[in-house]
Design a protein around this motif. Sequence first.
Motif, mmCIF file in Angstrom:
data_model
loop_
_atom_site.group_PDB
_atom_site.id
_atom_site.type_symbol
_atom_site.label_atom_id
_atom_site.label_comp_id
_atom_site.label_asym_id
_atom_site.label_seq_id
_atom_site.Cartn_x
_atom_site.Cartn_y
_atom_site.Cartn_z
ATOM 1 N N GLU A 59 -9.741 36.089 -53.081
ATOM 2 C CA GLU A 59 -10.009 34.880 -52.301
ATOM 3 C C GLU A 59 -10.151 33.667 -53.218
ATOM 4 O OE1 GLU A 59 -13.178 33.076 -49.044
ATOM 5 O OE2 GLU A 59 -13.315 35.177 -49.618
ATOM 6 N N GLU A 60 -10.833 33.833 -54.332
ATOM 7 C CA GLU A 60 -10.995 32.751 -55.308
ATOM 8 C C GLU A 60 -9.637 32.310 -55.868
ATOM 9 O OE1 GLU A 60 -12.588 32.615 -59.863
ATOM 10 O OE2 GLU A 60 -13.917 33.585 -58.402
ATOM 11 N N LEU A 61 -8.792 33.275 -56.180
ATOM 12 C CA LEU A 61 -7.463 32.948 -56.705
ATOM 13 C C LEU A 61 -6.598 32.248 -55.657
ATOM 14 C CD1 LEU A 61 -6.843 36.227 -58.707
ATOM 15 C CD2 LEU A 61 -7.061 33.922 -59.681
ATOM 16 N N ILE A 62 -6.664 32.709 -54.422
ATOM 17 C CA ILE A 62 -5.892 32.071 -53.352
ATOM 18 C C ILE A 62 -6.356 30.632 -53.153
ATOM 19 C CG2 ILE A 62 -5.422 32.092 -50.868
ATOM 20 C CD1 ILE A 62 -5.438 35.209 -51.101
ATOM 21 N N ASN A 63 -7.661 30.417 -53.180
ATOM 22 C CA ASN A 63 -8.183 29.049 -53.042
ATOM 23 C C ASN A 63 -7.729 28.171 -54.203
ATOM 24 O OD1 ASN A 63 -9.475 29.597 -50.622
ATOM 25 N ND2 ASN A 63 -11.399 30.146 -51.599
ATOM 26 N N GLY A 64 -7.697 28.738 -55.411
ATOM 27 C CA GLY A 64 -7.204 27.998 -56.566
ATOM 28 C C GLY A 64 -5.740 27.637 -56.429
ATOM 29 N N LYS B 38 -2.129 26.420 -66.453
ATOM 30 C CA LYS B 38 -3.482 26.977 -66.579
ATOM 31 C C LYS B 38 -3.751 27.982 -65.461
ATOM 32 C CE LYS B 38 -8.339 25.567 -66.683
ATOM 33 N NZ LYS B 38 -9.261 24.429 -66.620
ATOM 34 N N PHE B 39 -3.424 27.601 -64.218
ATOM 35 C CA PHE B 39 -3.658 28.503 -63.085
ATOM 36 C C PHE B 39 -2.768 29.735 -63.169
ATOM 37 C CE2 PHE B 39 -2.619 30.155 -58.914
ATOM 38 C CZ PHE B 39 -3.878 30.541 -58.494
ATOM 39 N N ALA B 40 -1.499 29.560 -63.504
ATOM 40 C CA ALA B 40 -0.563 30.691 -63.563
ATOM 41 C C ALA B 40 -1.023 31.736 -64.565
ATOM 42 C CB ALA B 40 0.838 30.193 -63.899
ATOM 43 N N ASN B 41 -1.546 31.308 -65.704
ATOM 44 C CA ASN B 41 -2.039 32.264 -66.697
ATOM 45 C C ASN B 41 -3.176 33.107 -66.131
ATOM 46 O OD1 ASN B 41 -0.207 31.591 -68.716
ATOM 47 N ND2 ASN B 41 -1.499 29.930 -69.466
ATOM 48 N N LEU B 42 -4.057 32.512 -65.358
ATOM 49 C CA LEU B 42 -5.159 33.226 -64.723
ATOM 50 C C LEU B 42 -4.647 34.122 -63.595
ATOM 51 C CD1 LEU B 42 -8.304 33.502 -64.375
ATOM 52 C CD2 LEU B 42 -8.125 31.582 -62.782
ATOM 53 N N PHE B 43 -3.817 33.562 -62.733
ATOM 54 C CA PHE B 43 -3.319 34.263 -61.546
ATOM 55 C C PHE B 43 -2.468 35.472 -61.931
ATOM 56 C CE2 PHE B 43 -0.284 34.558 -57.930
ATOM 57 C CZ PHE B 43 -1.193 34.700 -56.889
ATOM 58 N N LEU B 44 -1.506 35.265 -62.808
ATOM 59 C CA LEU B 44 -0.587 36.341 -63.172
ATOM 60 C C LEU B 44 -1.297 37.514 -63.836
ATOM 61 C CD1 LEU B 44 2.481 34.251 -64.387
ATOM 62 C CD2 LEU B 44 2.215 35.467 -62.203
ATOM 63 N N GLY B 45 -2.410 37.258 -64.523
ATOM 64 C CA GLY B 45 -3.179 38.322 -65.141
ATOM 65 C C GLY B 45 -3.847 39.247 -64.135
#
Length: 109
Positions: free
Chosen positions: A26-31, A85-92
């Motif tokens: 949910e946190e990632l989707i909101n981001g 920045k977001f993609a690095n977090l999300f893809l992990g």
Amino acid sequence: MAEANGPVKHVLLAKFKDDVSPEKIEELINGYANLVNLIEPMKAFHWGKDVSIENLHQGFTHIFESSFDSKEAVAEYIAHPDHVKFANLFLGSLDKVLVIDYKPTSVSL
């Protein structure tokens, strides 16, 4: 058929890793959704979970669709520091990912 100028849809299919909690998802989707407020070329964002009865999802559970005015706008979005920045977090957090960009086409019958 010549490729027309105009809007582009950026579609990402995702399967989150098994150890990623629902709260983290949910946190990632909101981001992801917030990127539309941070990156001007991103015009719209929609997402959803697979609800198909055909069972052809190949393990993908979520779909994310962003709208842009052109292929150049997609390139600007991809290179934007907030996206990187977001993609690095999300893809992990993903086990599987598939990305397709397409130009919507209408068919007249």
